[in-house]
Each structure stands twice: as structure tokens, then as C-alpha cells.
Design a protein around this motif. Structure first.
Motif, PDB file in Angstrom:
ATOM      1  N   PHE A 183      -4.620 -16.416 -23.589  1.00  0.00           N
ATOM      2  CA  PHE A 183      -3.620 -15.941 -24.628  1.00  0.00           C
ATOM      3  C   PHE A 183      -2.142 -15.512 -23.948  1.00  0.00           C
ATOM      4  O   PHE A 183      -1.001 -15.667 -24.639  1.00  0.00           O
ATOM      5  CB  PHE A 183      -3.819 -14.503 -26.071  1.00  0.00           C
ATOM      6  CG  PHE A 183      -4.794 -15.210 -26.860  1.00  0.00           C
ATOM      7  CD1 PHE A 183      -4.486 -16.188 -27.533  1.00  0.00           C
ATOM      8  CD2 PHE A 183      -6.071 -14.511 -26.834  1.00  0.00           C
ATOM      9  CE1 PHE A 183      -5.078 -16.026 -28.378  1.00  0.00           C
ATOM     10  CE2 PHE A 183      -7.261 -15.276 -27.660  1.00  0.00           C
ATOM     11  CZ  PHE A 183      -6.458 -15.520 -28.732  1.00  0.00           C
ATOM     12  N   VAL A 184      -2.332 -14.836 -22.218  1.00  0.00           N
ATOM     13  CA  VAL A 184      -1.049 -14.236 -21.983  1.00  0.00           C
ATOM     14  C   VAL A 184      -1.426 -14.762 -20.553  1.00  0.00           C
ATOM     15  O   VAL A 184      -2.625 -15.295 -19.953  1.00  0.00           O
ATOM     16  CB  VAL A 184      -1.037 -12.365 -22.129  1.00  0.00           C
ATOM     17  CG1 VAL A 184      -0.800 -12.565 -23.674  1.00  0.00           C
ATOM     18  CG2 VAL A 184      -1.817 -12.188 -21.510  1.00  0.00           C
ATOM     19  N   ASP A 185      -0.347 -14.472 -19.964  1.00  0.00           N
ATOM     20  CA  ASP A 185      -0.351 -15.511 -18.757  1.00  0.00           C
ATOM     21  C   ASP A 185      -0.610 -14.259 -17.704  1.00  0.00           C
ATOM     22  O   ASP A 185      -0.680 -13.157 -17.646  1.00  0.00           O
ATOM     23  CB  ASP A 185       1.369 -15.457 -18.126  1.00  0.00           C
ATOM     24  CG  ASP A 185       1.288 -15.500 -17.192  1.00  0.00           C
ATOM     25  OD1 ASP A 185       0.686 -15.918 -15.723  1.00  0.00           O
ATOM     26  OD2 ASP A 185       3.169 -15.513 -16.075  1.00  0.00           O
ATOM     27  N   PRO A 186      -1.942 -14.763 -17.232  1.00  0.00           N
ATOM     28  CA  PRO A 186      -3.118 -13.977 -16.295  1.00  0.00           C
ATOM     29  C   PRO A 186      -2.076 -13.017 -15.518  1.00  0.00           C
ATOM     30  O   PRO A 186      -3.342 -11.679 -14.841  1.00  0.00           O
ATOM     31  CB  PRO A 186      -3.879 -14.572 -15.487  1.00  0.00           C
ATOM     32  CG  PRO A 186      -3.116 -16.268 -15.680  1.00  0.00           C
ATOM     33  CD  PRO A 186      -2.155 -15.341 -16.872  1.00  0.00           C
ATOM     34  N   GLU A 187      -1.054 -13.701 -14.994  1.00  0.00           N
ATOM     35  CA  GLU A 187      -0.131 -12.643 -13.936  1.00  0.00           C
ATOM     36  C   GLU A 187       0.857 -11.217 -14.432  1.00  0.00           C
ATOM     37  O   GLU A 187       1.035 -10.460 -13.901  1.00  0.00           O
ATOM     38  CB  GLU A 187       1.423 -13.734 -13.476  1.00  0.00           C
ATOM     39  CG  GLU A 187       0.361 -14.521 -12.621  1.00  0.00           C
ATOM     40  CD  GLU A 187       1.058 -15.145 -11.143  1.00  0.00           C
ATOM     41  OE1 GLU A 187       2.613 -14.493 -10.956  1.00  0.00           O
ATOM     42  OE2 GLU A 187       0.553 -15.425 -10.607  1.00  0.00           O
ATOM     43  N   LYS A 188       0.774 -10.944 -15.774  1.00  0.00           N
ATOM     44  CA  LYS A 188       1.162  -9.920 -16.781  1.00  0.00           C
ATOM     45  C   LYS A 188       0.165  -9.158 -17.016  1.00  0.00           C
ATOM     46  O   LYS A 188      -1.335  -8.976 -16.845  1.00  0.00           O
ATOM     47  CB  LYS A 188       1.274 -10.622 -17.806  1.00  0.00           C
ATOM     48  CG  LYS A 188       2.911 -11.533 -18.093  1.00  0.00           C
ATOM     49  CD  LYS A 188       3.223 -11.846 -19.329  1.00  0.00           C
ATOM     50  CE  LYS A 188       4.609 -12.657 -19.951  1.00  0.00           C
ATOM     51  NZ  LYS A 188       4.947 -13.254 -21.427  1.00  0.00           N
TER      52      LYS A 188
END
Length: 214
Positions: A183-188
Motif C-alpha cells: 500500500f505504501v512505498d517501502p522507503e517511507k
């Protein structure tokens, strides 16, 4: 004949008790409705020891651009203008899916306006909108924890904060308990949090989640 007479004379008493029970139930329902419709701020608590976790702790749910963000309780400290959520529970007028109570919040004070807070089923972001905007998403059942302090959805506390930009945090629902994988960028940065009800008009002698607050 005596038995019949006793039965007849007992009818008013039984009727009176029945009416009293019905009235008490109505009163209890009204009291429960009033309690669930008490407005509260959405306050964030984070037990982590990292710098970012400590930044998040005791911040507050705010509304802007159709999303729920997490920002300073003091509006003067916010980088961007946002409306402080003043939320309460009320039955969601759904399409007979019986999804229980929804969560409503003020979205402006002048003019006074309300919207539903919901979870976008495609992104897991908490957003706000009218019935048309919200009905296709996760709109309930919203409730509180046993101590009536924590906010839960579908009987779960699965809240996370996502840092979308430097110190700009948005509120998400981690439905799969996997850190929002997919669902979200793994870098966030994703941080587990709790969200609590901080009653705006507090009952006399009552204690609520505001014991930690502003």
C-alpha cells in the motif's frame, strides 16, 4: 372467583412494571446515544523510543485536502493550515449492509460542516467525505476500547502513521497487520500508534485520555 379477582387486580401492576421497563430502556438508549455522540479530539500515542516516534506522541488528528493527518495539537505550530478534527460516533446510513456506527467529524467551523471519516479500501488512508464519497470504502463499525478511551475499527486497533514527507504524517489503517505492505512505498517510515478519544466537553469528575494532554 377469588383467583380471577386477584388476576384482574394484578393487571395494572404488571402493566405499570412493563411500561416502566420500556421507559427505562428508552432512557438508557438515549443516554448511550448521547455518550457516543460526545465530540472528541483524535489524539495520537506512540510508545516507540525513536526520535520520530517521540515526535508523533501526543499529536492530534487534523483534516486537510480530504485526508486525516497527524499534526501538533497547537494550531500555531503547524506548518500547514488544517482543521482540528472534532469527531463523534453515529449510525452510518448505509445500503443495508449493517456496518454499524460511522465516525463523523467537523470539517469546518464557519460554516459548520460535517463529513464521514473512512478508510480508503484501495490505499488504507484515512479520509473524509460525504456519503457518496465514503460508502464504497470502509466506513465502520467504529467503536471504543473497553475503557472507552481508545478508538477502534471493526474491533481492532490497527493504526499506523506514515511519514509522507519530512515530518508530514498521515493516518492509516493497517488492515493486514503487515506494515502496509503493497500500500505504501517501502522507503517511507511507518510507525505503529494508538489513537484515543480526548473528550472536548469532559464530564465532571470523569477521567479520559486527556490525562496526557495539552
Amino acid at each position: 372467583m377469588v383467583i380471577g379477582l386477584l388476576a384482574v387486580t394484578a393487571i395494572p401492576t404488571v402493566t405499570g412494571v412493563s411500561l416502566g421497563v420500556v421507559e427505562q430502556r428508552k432512557q438508557n438508549t438515549r443516554m448511550e446515544d448521547e455518550k457516543r455522540m460526545a465530540k472528541f479530539h483524535i489524539d495520537v500515542f506512540c510508545e516507540g523510543n525513536s526520535e520520530k516516534a517521540m515526535r508523533l506522541n501526543r499529536r492530534r488528528g487534523v483534516l486537510r485536502d480530504n485526508k486525516v493527518y497527524i499534526d501538533h495539537a497547537d494550531p500555531s505550530l503547524r506548518k500547514q493550515t488544517a482543521h482540528t478534527a472534532a469527531a463523534f460516533y453515529i449510525g452510518y446510513p448505509d445500503d443495508n449492509q449493517k456496518r454499524g456506527d460511522g465516525l463523523v467529524s467537523t470539517i469546518s467551523d464557519n460554516p459548520p460542516m460535517l463529513n464521514w471519516i473512512y478508510v480508503d479500501k484501495n490505499t488504507m488512508e484515512l479520509k473524509y467525505g460525504n456519503r457518496t464519497q465514503s460508502i464504497e470504502h470502509i466506513v465502520g463499525h467504529w467503536d471504543w476500547t473497553e475503557d472507552e478511551a481508545g478508538v477502534i475499527l471493526d474491533k481492532k486497533e490497527l493504526w499506523v502513521a506514515v511519514e509522507e514527507e519530512d515530518d508530514v504524517w498521515a493516518l492509516y489503517y493497517d488492515q493486514n497487520s503487515d506494515g502496509l505492505t503493497g500500500f505504501v512505498d517501502p522507503e517511507k517510515t511507518v510507525v505503529e500508534i494508538s489513537i484515543c478519544r480526548n473528550l472536548i466537553d469532559k464530564p465532571e469528575g470523569g477521567n479520559n485520555s486527556d490525562q496526557n494532554q495539552t
